[in-house]
Design a protein around this motif. Structure first.
Motif, PDB file in Angstrom:
ATOM      1  N   GLU A  30       0.823  -1.206   0.000  1.00  0.00           N
ATOM      2  CA  GLU A  30       0.000   0.000   0.000  1.00  0.00           C
ATOM      3  C   GLU A  30       0.863   1.264   0.000  1.00  0.00           C
ATOM      4  O   GLU A  30       0.506   2.261  -0.627  1.00  0.00           O
ATOM      5  CB  GLU A  30      -0.936  -0.001   1.210  1.00  0.00           C
ATOM      6  N   CYS A  31       1.990   1.219   0.703  1.00  0.00           N
ATOM      7  CA  CYS A  31       2.901   2.373   0.708  1.00  0.00           C
ATOM      8  C   CYS A  31       3.430   2.654  -0.694  1.00  0.00           C
ATOM      9  O   CYS A  31       3.589   3.809  -1.082  1.00  0.00           O
ATOM     10  CB  CYS A  31       4.067   2.137   1.672  1.00  0.00           C
ATOM     11  N   VAL A  32       3.667   1.608  -1.460  1.00  0.00           N
ATOM     12  CA  VAL A  32       4.157   1.780  -2.830  1.00  0.00           C
ATOM     13  C   VAL A  32       3.072   2.395  -3.721  1.00  0.00           C
ATOM     14  O   VAL A  32       3.370   3.172  -4.625  1.00  0.00           O
ATOM     15  CB  VAL A  32       4.627   0.415  -3.406  1.00  0.00           C
ATOM     16  N   LYS A  33       1.796   2.088  -3.442  1.00  0.00           N
ATOM     17  CA  LYS A  33       0.701   2.582  -4.273  1.00  0.00           C
ATOM     18  C   LYS A  33       0.426   4.061  -4.072  1.00  0.00           C
ATOM     19  O   LYS A  33      -0.145   4.705  -4.946  1.00  0.00           O
ATOM     20  CB  LYS A  33      -0.575   1.784  -3.989  1.00  0.00           C
ATOM     21  N   GLY A  34       0.791   4.625  -2.920  1.00  0.00           N
ATOM     22  CA  GLY A  34       0.535   6.033  -2.653  1.00  0.00           C
ATOM     23  C   GLY A  34       1.811   6.846  -2.627  1.00  0.00           C
ATOM     24  O   GLY A  34       2.910   6.303  -2.680  1.00  0.00           O
ATOM     25  N   VAL A  35       1.656   8.147  -2.547  1.00  0.00           N
ATOM     26  CA  VAL A  35       2.800   9.062  -2.487  1.00  0.00           C
ATOM     27  C   VAL A  35       2.981   9.500  -1.043  1.00  0.00           C
ATOM     28  O   VAL A  35       2.037   9.988  -0.423  1.00  0.00           O
ATOM     29  CB  VAL A  35       2.547  10.293  -3.379  1.00  0.00           C
ATOM     30  N   GLU A  36       4.189   9.311  -0.504  1.00  0.00           N
ATOM     31  CA  GLU A  36       4.461   9.738   0.870  1.00  0.00           C
ATOM     32  C   GLU A  36       4.587  11.255   0.902  1.00  0.00           C
ATOM     33  O   GLU A  36       5.325  11.847   0.118  1.00  0.00           O
ATOM     34  CB  GLU A  36       5.730   9.090   1.407  1.00  0.00           C
TER      35      GLU A  36
END
Length: 163
Positions: A154-160
């Motif tokens: 999920e972290c990869v799918k969104g922008v931090e």
């Protein structure tokens, strides 16, 4: 065996974050790593008064969002006229504060300003980190904000979100 273990780790909750979902979907648009007890602020420019309105929140132990203060400069459309039960209404340095709030939400629905697009997200120990919503979201876009445990996937799918 190693491949299977790596696959499992990819889908285990990795970090707690304030997650911005695009509209009414499960599509992660952006996220800000947070921990229970940490605070953040959402600041927006009132479209009529053109003054800042500050909503202060903290992350609860059960990963909900608790509003603990509301700050504004002028009364009028969309602004409260007084504090609720157990809250305190204070005028300080030209601003009205409603303090000691304990409004707990499982999520927030937020629209990035369209007419006056000056929304900001502030966080950090001293409230010293800030980004403009327009750096991450289109003008007029709306999203659902939740505190959740995200997997590596999920972290990869969104922008931090970073300052």
């Amino acid at each position: 065996m190693l491949v299977a273990l790596c696959g499992i780790v990819w889908f285990l909750p990795l970090r707690t974050a304030l997650v911005f979902y695009k509209e009414n979907t499960n599509r992660i648009q952006a996220f800000l790593p947070v921990e229970p007890g940490e605070t953040f602020q959402i600041v927006f420019k009132h479209s009529i008064h053109l003054t800042d309105v500050i909503e202060k929140y903290r992350v609860t132990e059960d990963l909900k969002i608790e509003q603990y203060e509301f700050v504004f400069e002028e009364f009028g459309i969309g602004m409260p006229s007084n504090a609720g039960e157990g809250e305190e209404f204070v005028y300080d340095d030209g601003k009205y504060h409603i303090q000691n709030m304990s409004n707990v939400f499982p999520s927030l629905n937020i629209r990035n300003g369209k007419t006056v697009s000056e929304h900001r997200l502030i966080w950090g120990d001293q409230g010293d980190k800030m980004v403009w919503f327009n750096e991450y979201f289109d003008s007029g876009a709306w999203f659902t904000v939740k505190v959740e445990r995200l997997t590596a996937w999920e972290c990869v799918k969104g922008v931090e979100i970073r300052e």
